[in-house]
Enzyme design. Structure first.
Site, PDB file in Angstrom:
ATOM      1  N   LYS A 116      40.156  50.191  48.391  1.00 11.23           N
ATOM      2  CA  LYS A 116      39.776  48.890  48.940  1.00 11.23           C
ATOM      3  C   LYS A 116      39.436  48.946  50.426  1.00 11.23           C
ATOM      4  O   LYS A 116      38.689  48.120  50.938  1.00 11.23           O
ATOM      5  CB  LYS A 116      40.883  47.860  48.677  1.00 11.23           C
ATOM      6  CG  LYS A 116      41.263  47.698  47.201  1.00 11.23           C
ATOM      7  CD  LYS A 116      40.068  47.471  46.320  1.00 11.23           C
ATOM      8  CE  LYS A 116      40.421  47.497  44.842  1.00 11.23           C
ATOM      9  NZ  LYS A 116      39.227  47.554  43.960  1.00 11.23           N
ATOM     10  N   LYS A 158      47.541  44.258  52.272  1.00 10.52           N
ATOM     11  CA  LYS A 158      47.046  44.645  50.948  1.00 10.52           C
ATOM     12  C   LYS A 158      47.060  46.166  50.792  1.00 10.52           C
ATOM     13  O   LYS A 158      46.853  46.904  51.767  1.00 10.52           O
ATOM     14  CB  LYS A 158      45.603  44.173  50.762  1.00 10.52           C
ATOM     15  CG  LYS A 158      45.422  42.662  50.664  1.00 10.52           C
ATOM     16  CD  LYS A 158      43.944  42.349  50.484  1.00 10.52           C
ATOM     17  CE  LYS A 158      43.709  40.952  49.999  1.00 10.52           C
ATOM     18  NZ  LYS A 158      42.266  40.654  49.814  1.00 10.52           N
ATOM     19  N   HIS A 208      37.349  31.701  44.115  1.00 11.36           N
ATOM     20  CA  HIS A 208      37.002  33.099  43.828  1.00 11.36           C
ATOM     21  C   HIS A 208      35.605  33.071  43.233  1.00 11.36           C
ATOM     22  O   HIS A 208      35.412  32.554  42.120  1.00 11.36           O
ATOM     23  CB  HIS A 208      37.991  33.680  42.818  1.00 11.36           C
ATOM     24  CG  HIS A 208      37.659  35.072  42.375  1.00 11.36           C
ATOM     25  ND1 HIS A 208      38.558  36.111  42.470  1.00 11.36           N
ATOM     26  CD2 HIS A 208      36.543  35.603  41.839  1.00 11.36           C
ATOM     27  CE1 HIS A 208      37.984  37.210  42.011  1.00 11.36           C
ATOM     28  NE2 HIS A 208      36.772  36.937  41.629  1.00 11.36           N
ATOM     29  N   GLU A 287      36.429  42.646  47.131  1.00 12.86           N
ATOM     30  CA  GLU A 287      36.383  43.863  46.309  1.00 12.86           C
ATOM     31  C   GLU A 287      35.032  43.964  45.612  1.00 12.86           C
ATOM     32  O   GLU A 287      34.308  42.969  45.508  1.00 12.86           O
ATOM     33  CB  GLU A 287      37.448  43.797  45.189  1.00 12.86           C
ATOM     34  CG  GLU A 287      38.853  43.700  45.694  1.00 12.86           C
ATOM     35  CD  GLU A 287      39.868  43.468  44.569  1.00 12.86           C
ATOM     36  OE1 GLU A 287      40.988  43.046  44.890  1.00 12.86           O
ATOM     37  OE2 GLU A 287      39.562  43.718  43.400  1.00 12.86           O
ATOM     38  N   ARG A 291      32.082  47.940  37.036  1.00 17.30           N
ATOM     39  CA  ARG A 291      32.120  47.914  35.571  1.00 17.30           C
ATOM     40  C   ARG A 291      31.507  46.604  35.085  1.00 17.30           C
ATOM     41  O   ARG A 291      31.260  45.703  35.900  1.00 17.30           O
ATOM     42  CB  ARG A 291      33.567  47.998  35.086  1.00 17.30           C
ATOM     43  CG  ARG A 291      34.345  46.752  35.447  1.00 17.30           C
ATOM     44  CD  ARG A 291      35.770  46.714  34.920  1.00 17.30           C
ATOM     45  NE  ARG A 291      36.358  45.410  35.122  1.00 17.30           N
ATOM     46  CZ  ARG A 291      36.953  45.023  36.250  1.00 17.30           C
ATOM     47  NH1 ARG A 291      37.021  45.862  37.266  1.00 17.30           N
ATOM     48  NH2 ARG A 291      37.447  43.799  36.378  1.00 17.30           N
ATOM     49  N   VAL A 294      34.803  41.055  31.946  1.00 13.12           N
ATOM     50  CA  VAL A 294      35.102  40.250  30.754  1.00 13.12           C
ATOM     51  C   VAL A 294      34.178  39.034  30.698  1.00 13.12           C
ATOM     52  O   VAL A 294      33.641  38.679  29.658  1.00 13.12           O
ATOM     53  CB  VAL A 294      36.575  39.785  30.782  1.00 13.12           C
ATOM     54  CG1 VAL A 294      36.861  38.823  29.633  1.00 13.12           C
ATOM     55  CG2 VAL A 294      37.525  40.966  30.751  1.00 13.12           C
TER      56      VAL A 294
HETATM   57  C1  MV4 Z   1      43.200  37.347  49.296  1.00 17.84           C
HETATM   58  C2  MV4 Z   1      43.705  36.018  49.230  1.00 17.84           C
HETATM   59  C3  MV4 Z   1      43.743  35.264  50.410  1.00 17.84           C
HETATM   60  N1  MV4 Z   1      43.354  35.803  51.583  1.00 17.84           N
HETATM   61  N2  MV4 Z   1      42.817  37.847  50.474  1.00 17.84           N
HETATM   62  C4  MV4 Z   1      44.146  38.521  44.750  1.00 17.84           C
HETATM   63  C5  MV4 Z   1      43.610  39.612  43.902  1.00 17.84           C
HETATM   64  C6  MV4 Z   1      42.625  40.317  44.697  1.00 17.84           C
HETATM   65  N3  MV4 Z   1      41.328  40.153  44.052  1.00 17.84           N
HETATM   66  C7  MV4 Z   1      42.572  39.677  46.047  1.00 17.84           C
HETATM   67  N4  MV4 Z   1      43.400  38.501  45.952  1.00 17.84           N
HETATM   68  C8  MV4 Z   1      43.513  37.654  47.002  1.00 17.84           C
HETATM   69  N5  MV4 Z   1      43.113  38.121  48.189  1.00 17.84           N
HETATM   70  C9  MV4 Z   1      42.895  37.090  51.607  1.00 17.84           C
HETATM   71  N6  MV4 Z   1      42.510  37.610  52.779  1.00 17.84           N
HETATM   72  C10 MV4 Z   1      44.102  35.520  47.979  1.00 17.84           C
HETATM   73  C11 MV4 Z   1      44.023  36.339  46.885  1.00 17.84           C
HETATM   74  C12 MV4 Z   1      44.449  35.763  45.612  1.00 17.84           C
HETATM   75  C13 MV4 Z   1      43.511  35.481  44.630  1.00 17.84           C
HETATM   76  C14 MV4 Z   1      42.168  35.796  44.805  1.00 17.84           C
HETATM   77  C15 MV4 Z   1      41.275  35.459  43.801  1.00 17.84           C
HETATM   78  C16 MV4 Z   1      41.694  34.827  42.650  1.00 17.84           C
HETATM   79  C17 MV4 Z   1      43.011  34.533  42.463  1.00 17.84           C
HETATM   80  C18 MV4 Z   1      43.949  34.854  43.437  1.00 17.84           C
HETATM   81  C19 MV4 Z   1      45.295  34.544  43.262  1.00 17.84           C
HETATM   82  C20 MV4 Z   1      46.198  34.854  44.247  1.00 17.84           C
HETATM   83  C21 MV4 Z   1      45.770  35.459  45.429  1.00 17.84           C
END
Ligand code: MV4
Length: 447
Positions: A116, A158, A208, A287, A291, A294
Site C-alpha cells: 500500500k 495503516k 467509498h 488502494e 483483479r 465482486v
Molecule cells: C481510510 C478511512 C478514513 N481515512 N483512510 C478501510 C479499508 C481500506 N480500503 C481503507 N479503509 C479506510 N481507509 C483514511 N485516511 C476509512 C476507511 C474505512 C473504510 C473505507 C471504505 C469503505 C469502508 C470503510 C470502513 C471503515 C474504514
C-alpha cells in the site's frame, strides 16, 4: 484467443467466467474441492478436476494442484477470479515460468499495488490525488508525531501489507499516537509478516467510490465509470451501485480521466479498480485492486461491456474491444450481495436449499451458482449470489429492486434478503444519502 481456460475459483464468479469463455468458444476447465463436486460450474464446464479436500489452502490456494490440473488438461491460461490467488504475484510468476497465461496484470503491477505504501507512491507519481500523510513507512514515534502535527489529528495508521481494513489504528491526539503506532506495527507484523506502516489524515465520513479501469498492456487505458461501495459491514461490501448518487457528470469525467491516464502511464494490462475515499467533493486514493471485483456487474449493466470478455481479449493480446469514446453510461444499476447468513445476527447459515426461485424480468440479473437442492458448504465465504438490477434512472432501479427482492425465494437456509428488503425502503437509501459508516450505525440502532 485461448484454446482452453482453467477457472481457478468457485461459486458465482466461476460460473461468470465460464459463461464468458463459452461465448468466446473457449473450452473450460473447472477445478473444485471435494466439497464443491456438485457445484454448477463443475456441471457446466467441459472438463473438471478435483484439486483437493475442502480447506482452501489445500485446494483453491494450492498452486501445485492448479498447475497439475493445467498439465493434465492442457489449459493454456488460468483465470483466477477474485480472492484466492487473484492478487498473488508469486502465482503469476509461477504460471509465466510454465508458459501458462495468467489472466490478469503483470506480477510486477500486482506486487506494486499489493504494497500500500508503494501503491500510494505510484498513484501520486501518476497524478492521482492521494490522502495527505507520510511519504513512506513511519518507523519512530517522533516521526509519527511530526507527520501527524503537519496533517492534523485525527490520523490513521495503516499497514503497508494490509488492505480491506486490516491493520488500521486511529490516533485522535498526540497522546494516542505512540501506542497506536506500536500496536499497528506489532499487529501488522503478526498478521502479514511485514510491520511496515504509514500514516494518513483520517477522513471521518467519506464515501467509498471506485473507478473501473481496463489497460491493454501497450499503453492503452480506459475507464468505465465509478461504483459507489459505501454500504459496507465490517469491510465487506453489501450494496454497490453505478453511478454513485453523490457524483455529477463533470466529476465522473474528471476522476475517470485521471484514472485512465494513470493506467496508460503505468502500461497496465487487464481489469483493475482504483479505490478512493470521497469527502467534501474531493477524491483521495487509498488502494488499487489488480483483479476483477465482486461488484463488476453494476458497471457491466450501465456500460453494456462484458468485463470478463475484455479480460480474456487483453490477456490473449487482442486488446480492448472498445475505445473511451465508444463507452456510454446508460441508466443506473444496483447490486445486492446475498449471503447465506442470518439477516440480523449475520451468523453463517450453510445447508441445503430446499426451495429456490430467483426473480426475473426486464433489467433483473442474478449471478449465482446455487440451485434448488444444492447444499451450501460451510468452508468458504457466505456469498451465494448477487442480485443486480438496472433501470433507466435510480428511481426506476430502486422500484425494480424492491419488486425483485419481493420475488426472490430461498428456503431452507437463512439469507440476508430480508435486510435488503428493509434497505430498499429506507429514506436515506432512497435519497442515496449514506457514507461508509451508515450501515454499521443502522444495524446498531436496529438491534
Ligand atoms: C481510510 C478511512 C478514513 N481515512 N483512510 C478501510 C479499508 C481500506 N480500503 C481503507 N479503509 C479506510 N481507509 C483514511 N485516511 C476509512 C476507511 C474505512 C473504510 C473505507 C471504505 C469503505 C469502508 C470503510 C470502513 C471503515 C474504514
Amino acid at each position: 484467443m485461448f484454446n482452453k481456460v482453467l477457472i481457478a475459483n468457485r461459486g458465482e464468479i466461476a460460473l461468470r467466467i465460464l459463461r464468458a469463455c463459452k461465448e468466446l468458444g473457449i473450452s473450460t476447465v473447472a477445478v473444485h474441492s471435494t466439497a464443491d463436486s456438485e457445484a454448477m460450474h463443475v456441471r457446466l464446464a467441459d472438463e473438471s478436476v478435483c484439486i483437493g479436500p475442502p480447506p482452501s489452502r489445500d485446494s483453491y490456494l494450492n498452486m501445485h494442484e492448479l498447475l497439475a490440473a493445467c498439465e493434465i488438461t492442457g489449459a493454456d491460461a488460468i483465470h483466477p477470479g477474485y480472492g484466492f490467488l487473484s492478487e498473488n504475484a508469486k502465482f503469476a510468476d509461477v504460471l509465466d515460468a510454465h508458459g501458462i497465461t495468467f489472466i490478469g496484470p503483470s506480477a510486477e503491477h500486482i506486487r506494486i499495488m499489493g504494497d500500500k505504501i508503494e501503491a500510494k507512491k505510484t498513484a501520486k507519481e501518476l497524478g492521482i490525488p492521494v490522502v495527505p500523510g507520510s511519504e513512506g513507512a513511519v518507523n519512530t514515534i517522533a516521526d509519527a508525531k511530526k507527520i501527524a502535527a503537519d496533517i492534523g489529528y485525527p490520523v490513521l495508521i495503516k499497514a503497508a501489507s494490509g488492505g480491506g481494513g486490516r491493520g488500521m489504528k486511529v490516533a485522535q491526539t498526540e497522546n494516542d499516537i505512540g501506542e497506536a503506532l506500536q500496536t499497528a506495527r506489532s499487529e501488522a507484523g503478526a498478521a502479514f509478516g511485514d510491520d511496515a506502516v504509514y500514516i494518513e489524515k483520517y477522513l471521518a465520513k467519506p464515501r467509498h467510490i471506485e473507478i473501473q479501469v481496463l489497460g491493454d498492456g501497450k499503453g492503452g487505458g480506459i475507464h468505465l465509470g465509478e461504483r459507489d461501495c459505501s454500504l459496507q459491514r465490517r469491510h465487506q461490501k453489501v450494496w454497490e451501485e453505478a453511478n454513485s448518487p453523490a457524483l455529477n457528470e463533470e466529476q465522473r469525467e474528471k476522476i475517470g480521466g485521471i484514472c485512465a491516464r494513470a493506467v496508460q502511464g503505468l502500461g497496465y494490462s487487464g481489469a483493475g479498480t482504483v479505490e478512493f475515499l470521497y469527502e467534501n467533493g474531493e477524491f483521495y486514493f487509498i488502494e488499487m485492486n489488480t483483479r476483477l471485483q465482486v461488484e463488476h456487474p453494476v458497471t457491466e449493466m450501465i456500460t453494456r461491456i462484458d468485463l470478463v470478455n475484455e479480460q480474456l481479449r487483453i490477456a490473449s493480446g487482442s486488446g480492448m474491444s472498445v475505445t473511451q469514446e465508444e463507452i456510454a453510461f446508460t441508466g443506473h444499476a444496483i447490486e445486492c450481495r446475498i449471503n447465506a447468513e442470518h439477516p440480523v445476527t449475520f451468523a453463517p447459515s450453510p445447508g441445503k436449499i430446499a426451495y429456490y426461485h430467483p426473480p426475473g424480468g426486464l433489467g433483473v440479473r442474478v449471478d449465482s451458482g446455487v440451485y434448488q437442492g444444492y447444499s451450501i458448504p460451510p468452508y468458504y465465504d457466505s456469498l451465494i449470489g448477487k442480485l443486480i438490477v438496472h433501470g433507466r434512472n435510480r428511481v426506476e432501479c430502486l422500484m425494480r429492486l424492491r419488486r425483485a427482492l419481493d420475488e426472490f425465494v430461498v428456503d431452507g437456509i437463512n439469507t440476508t434478503l430480508p435486510l435488503f428488503r428493509e434497505l430498499v425502503s429506507n429514506p436515506d437509501m432512497l435519497d442515496g444519502n449514506y457514507d461508509i459508516h451508515w450501515l454499521e450505525h443502522y444495524l446498531a440502532d436496529r438491534s
